[in-house]
Write a protein that holds these residues in place. Structure first.
Motif, PDB file in Angstrom:
ATOM      1  N   LEU A  60      33.440 -18.275  63.726  1.00 10.83           N
ATOM      2  CA  LEU A  60      33.161 -19.692  63.972  1.00 10.83           C
ATOM      3  C   LEU A  60      34.196 -20.312  64.908  1.00 10.83           C
ATOM      4  O   LEU A  60      33.858 -21.090  65.801  1.00 10.83           O
ATOM      5  N   THR A  61      35.469 -19.977  64.683  1.00 13.15           N
ATOM      6  CA  THR A  61      36.496 -20.533  65.584  1.00 13.15           C
ATOM      7  C   THR A  61      36.351 -19.947  66.988  1.00 13.15           C
ATOM      8  O   THR A  61      36.693 -20.606  67.970  1.00 13.15           O
ATOM      9  N   ALA A  62      35.824 -18.725  67.070  1.00 13.65           N
ATOM     10  CA  ALA A  62      35.609 -18.131  68.396  1.00 13.65           C
ATOM     11  C   ALA A  62      34.539 -18.882  69.181  1.00 13.65           C
ATOM     12  O   ALA A  62      34.535 -18.854  70.424  1.00 13.65           O
ATOM     13  N   THR A  63      33.639 -19.581  68.474  1.00 12.34           N
ATOM     14  CA  THR A  63      32.593 -20.342  69.174  1.00 12.34           C
ATOM     15  C   THR A  63      33.151 -21.582  69.861  1.00 12.34           C
ATOM     16  O   THR A  63      32.435 -22.236  70.628  1.00 12.34           O
ATOM     17  N   LEU A  64      34.426 -21.902  69.614  1.00  7.81           N
ATOM     18  CA  LEU A  64      35.033 -23.060  70.289  1.00  7.81           C
ATOM     19  C   LEU A  64      35.353 -22.753  71.747  1.00  7.81           C
ATOM     20  O   LEU A  64      35.698 -23.654  72.512  1.00  7.81           O
ATOM     21  N   GLY A  65      35.304 -21.457  72.121  1.00  4.07           N
ATOM     22  CA  GLY A  65      35.426 -21.103  73.531  1.00  4.07           C
ATOM     23  C   GLY A  65      36.756 -20.536  73.969  1.00  4.07           C
ATOM     24  O   GLY A  65      37.018 -20.464  75.180  1.00  4.07           O
ATOM     25  N   PHE A  66      37.609 -20.089  73.025  1.00  2.00           N
ATOM     26  CA  PHE A  66      38.922 -19.546  73.385  1.00  2.00           C
ATOM     27  C   PHE A  66      38.927 -18.028  73.231  1.00  2.00           C
ATOM     28  O   PHE A  66      37.996 -17.433  72.682  1.00  2.00           O
ATOM     29  N   ASN A  67      40.031 -17.385  73.710  1.00  4.14           N
ATOM     30  CA  ASN A  67      40.102 -15.933  73.604  1.00  4.14           C
ATOM     31  C   ASN A  67      40.388 -15.506  72.157  1.00  4.14           C
ATOM     32  O   ASN A  67      40.615 -16.332  71.271  1.00  4.14           O
ATOM     33  N   THR A  68      40.423 -14.174  71.911  1.00  5.21           N
ATOM     34  CA  THR A  68      40.544 -13.652  70.549  1.00  5.21           C
ATOM     35  C   THR A  68      41.806 -14.125  69.855  1.00  5.21           C
ATOM     36  O   THR A  68      41.773 -14.595  68.705  1.00  5.21           O
ATOM     37  N   THR A  69      42.957 -14.024  70.511  1.00  2.64           N
ATOM     38  CA  THR A  69      44.231 -14.406  69.881  1.00  2.64           C
ATOM     39  C   THR A  69      44.250 -15.884  69.516  1.00  2.64           C
ATOM     40  O   THR A  69      44.618 -16.261  68.396  1.00  2.64           O
ATOM     41  N   ILE A  70      43.840 -16.734  70.442  1.00  2.00           N
ATOM     42  CA  ILE A  70      43.831 -18.177  70.173  1.00  2.00           C
ATOM     43  C   ILE A  70      42.815 -18.514  69.079  1.00  2.00           C
ATOM     44  O   ILE A  70      43.071 -19.363  68.208  1.00  2.00           O
ATOM     45  N   SER A  71      41.668 -17.829  69.085  1.00  2.00           N
ATOM     46  CA  SER A  71      40.656 -18.073  68.055  1.00  2.00           C
ATOM     47  C   SER A  71      41.207 -17.750  66.660  1.00  2.00           C
ATOM     48  O   SER A  71      40.973 -18.488  65.686  1.00  2.00           O
ATOM     49  N   LEU A  72      41.948 -16.642  66.547  1.00  2.00           N
ATOM     50  CA  LEU A  72      42.549 -16.282  65.258  1.00  2.00           C
ATOM     51  C   LEU A  72      43.632 -17.276  64.855  1.00  2.00           C
ATOM     52  O   LEU A  72      43.779 -17.616  63.675  1.00  2.00           O
ATOM     53  N   LEU A  73      44.407 -17.758  65.818  1.00  2.00           N
ATOM     54  CA  LEU A  73      45.436 -18.754  65.519  1.00  2.00           C
ATOM     55  C   LEU A  73      44.817 -20.082  65.086  1.00  2.00           C
ATOM     56  O   LEU A  73      45.327 -20.760  64.186  1.00  2.00           O
ATOM     57  N   LEU A  74      43.694 -20.451  65.716  1.00  2.00           N
ATOM     58  CA  LEU A  74      43.013 -21.696  65.339  1.00  2.00           C
ATOM     59  C   LEU A  74      42.405 -21.611  63.940  1.00  2.00           C
ATOM     60  O   LEU A  74      42.156 -22.643  63.302  1.00  2.00           O
ATOM     61  N   ALA A  75      42.180 -20.394  63.445  1.00  2.00           N
ATOM     62  CA  ALA A  75      41.606 -20.233  62.110  1.00  2.00           C
ATOM     63  C   ALA A  75      42.606 -20.550  61.007  1.00  2.00           C
ATOM     64  O   ALA A  75      42.209 -20.781  59.856  1.00  2.00           O
ATOM     65  N   ALA A  76      43.897 -20.574  61.321  1.00  2.60           N
ATOM     66  CA  ALA A  76      44.926 -20.754  60.287  1.00  2.60           C
ATOM     67  C   ALA A  76      45.071 -22.199  59.784  1.00  2.60           C
ATOM     68  O   ALA A  76      45.092 -22.427  58.565  1.00  2.60           O
ATOM     69  N   PRO A  77      45.217 -23.230  60.657  1.00  2.00           N
ATOM     70  CA  PRO A  77      45.485 -24.595  60.159  1.00  2.00           C
ATOM     71  C   PRO A  77      44.474 -25.131  59.149  1.00  2.00           C
ATOM     72  O   PRO A  77      44.884 -25.781  58.174  1.00  2.00           O
ATOM     73  N   PRO A  78      43.150 -24.906  59.312  1.00  2.00           N
ATOM     74  CA  PRO A  78      42.232 -25.431  58.289  1.00  2.00           C
ATOM     75  C   PRO A  78      42.515 -24.891  56.885  1.00  2.00           C
ATOM     76  O   PRO A  78      42.372 -25.618  55.900  1.00  2.00           O
TER      77      PRO A  78
END
Length: 524
Positions: free
Chosen positions: A323-341
């Protein structure tokens, strides 16, 4: 002759009286000493002047030893379980030549073994005397199986690994909640249960961060793909923690190795006072008796369906990196964005449970977070903006604050006997995880990147859960009213036996124990 001597010498009489008094004093002192030794060895912490301090110390010991250990295990439990989601972003599907439906089956098949194994596992845990061995052995086994997932060469291989990961994992969450219920009172359990479940929530953050580091730094090292390293490393860590848990975990209040006899007695008395009965099964209450009693209770079925429905509504957890990958970022950033929620969700979970303990209220503290998820889904359905959808993900993650209190509520609503409570918790969590199995197919790749059908399914599921939780609330209100009328008129022999055991533990008369039992009420 002696009377004549006494008459002639009154001092002899006085000496005899003194000797008799001395002997009596010695006997009294010895009796007091024996009584004092008995108190020192077993009941000294029940003395009112020492009780409060001793109870705080006991809870602090549990909070410093039991709680951190099971939280750490739970973090690894979900990291191991959801590693496949991160691995998907690093070429798992292409390397093993699997399609979207097969990937969903890989997620679902874990629950095919995880769900049915929970009921017998909790029944075993209720019957055995050493959970400090049973739970860690299961941890070691799933760590080994998780590590072996990294050697899978094809679809069949990873499918088999996922099946065998589910079996030992089934012992942990309902087993850990049951173990907590054997140590903490009703007013302490919600917050501790939330701290435990906070381990799951924070594991989604740690798991994403760990996966980001491993996948970015180890991909291709020694000719091994990064997703394989992910399983090797996380499985090895889990095995080490399993061996540590053998030392750290307690058994039950009557037989834990690292508590004094007085602390063991105090631990048992606390729980007896909490429910008005000893927290032990009567002589004829076997694990099968507990299972039969659980199956006769309509609340168990409603709890089970409610849990299944809410976990279907919360099944996005296995797809969160996607789901975070659908925001349009690369793999590393998508995984990092998954942490704060998930960090935010952990805070919400603990604050929500703390307030639930303070107030004794259950329904709104469980259903309220679900309503937040519904709002998150509505945001996802109504806006394409990156910022709006990311805010919705925070609300979605926070919904697990409700699920964190589900087994706590089961424990509160079905407190005695322990055999019934353990079976009920196994049934509710086991059947409930069918929601995760169904949810494995509710987030199809074909429905991305918006996943609107998935969100509509989630809204419907959480709405049903809210209604069922309200039904349970009304049932408990009705049962409390019935308790006010004739609680002590219809006691079964087993209930009376547990009340008598509680009276013996606490040094009360049977009349006093019955009066205390009269004050017990269910939390709703």
């Amino acid at each position: 002759m002696s009377s004549e001597k006494s008459a002639e010498n009154p001092s002899i009489v006085l000496e005899d009286q003194i000797d008799q008094k001395d002997a009596s004093s010695v006997e009294q002192a010895e009796a007091e000493k024996a009584s004092s030794e008995l108190i020192d060895s077993d009941s000294e912490l029940l003395i009112p002047s020492r009780r409060l301090t001793a109870e705080k110390q006991l809870v602090r010991i549990l909070d410093m030893r039991l709680l951190p250990t099971i939280v750490l295990i739970f973090i690894l439990n979900y990291i191991d379980r959801t590693a496949v989601s991160a691995a998907r972003l690093n070429g798992l599907e292409s390397d093993l030549h699997i399609n979207d439906i097969q990937y969903s089956t890989i997620l679902a098949v874990l629950y095919a073994s995880y769900v049915p194994a929970q009921i017998p596992s909790n029944m075993i845990l209720n019957r055995i005397s050493r959970p400090s061995w049973y739970i860690p052995i299961c941890v070691i086994l799933w760590g080994m199986t998780s590590a072996l997932t990294g050697v899978a060469k094809n679809y069949a291989g990873i499918l088999a690994a996922r099946i065998f990961v589910g079996l030992p994992e089934a012992a942990f969450y309902p087993g850990a909640m049951y173990l907590l219920s054997r140590w903490y009172t009703r007013k302490e359990l919600a917050f501790r249960g939330a701290i435990l479940y906070g381990g799951l929530l924070i594991s989604n953050a740690f798991g994403s961060l760990m996966a980001a580091g491993i996948l970015s730094r180890l991909d291709g090292k020694m000719g091994i793909r990064g997703w394989r390293w992910l399983f090797y490393i996380e499985g090895a860590i889990t095995i080490c923690i399993g061996f540590f848990a053998i030392w750290a975990l307690p058994d039950y209040p009557h037989n834990t190795r690292w508590l004094s006899p007085a602390q063991k007695r105090l631990a048992q008395v606390r729980l007896a006072e909490d429910a008005g009965e000893a927290d032990e099964d009567a002589a004829n209450e076997s694990v099968m008796h507990g299972l039969k009693e659980a199956l006769k209770d309509p609340k168990v079925y409603i709890f089970a369906i409610m849990t299944c429905s809410q976990l279907l509504g919360l099944s996005f957890v296995n797809f969160f990196p996607t789901l975070t990958a659908t925001l349009g970022f690369n793999t590393t950033i998508s995984l990092l964005l998954a942490a704060p929620p998930w960090i935010f969700a952990t805070i919400v979970c603990c604050v929500n449970a703390w307030h639930a303990d303070r107030t004794g209220e259950r329904y709104f503290h469980i259903a309220g977070p679900w309503w937040g998820v519904i709002v998150g889904y509505i945001i996802g359905l109504s806006t394409p903006s990156v910022g709006g959808r990311y805010v919705g993900m925070f609300l979605m993650a926070s919904g697990y604050a409700g699920f964190a209190l589900t087994l706590v509520w089961v424990s509160n609503a079905i407190p005695r006997p322990p055999s019934k409570r353990s079976a009920s918790m196994g049934i509710v969590n086991g059947f409930g995880n069918l929601g995760n199995l169904i949810g494995s197919y509710a987030w199809k790749a074909d429905w991305g990147p918006d996943y609107h059908p998935s969100m509509i399914i989630g809204i419907a599921s959480l709405s049903l859960s809210s209604v069922l939780a309200l039904v349970i609330r009304f049932m408990l209100v009705a049962e409390n009213k019935a308790l006010e009328r004739d609680q002590l008129k219809n006691l079964t022999p087993d209930e009376r036996q547990r009340i008598e055991d509680a009276a013996k533990l606490e040094g009360l008369t049977m009349k006093e124990a019955l009066e205390r039992k009269r004050g017990f009420r269910y939390l709703y």
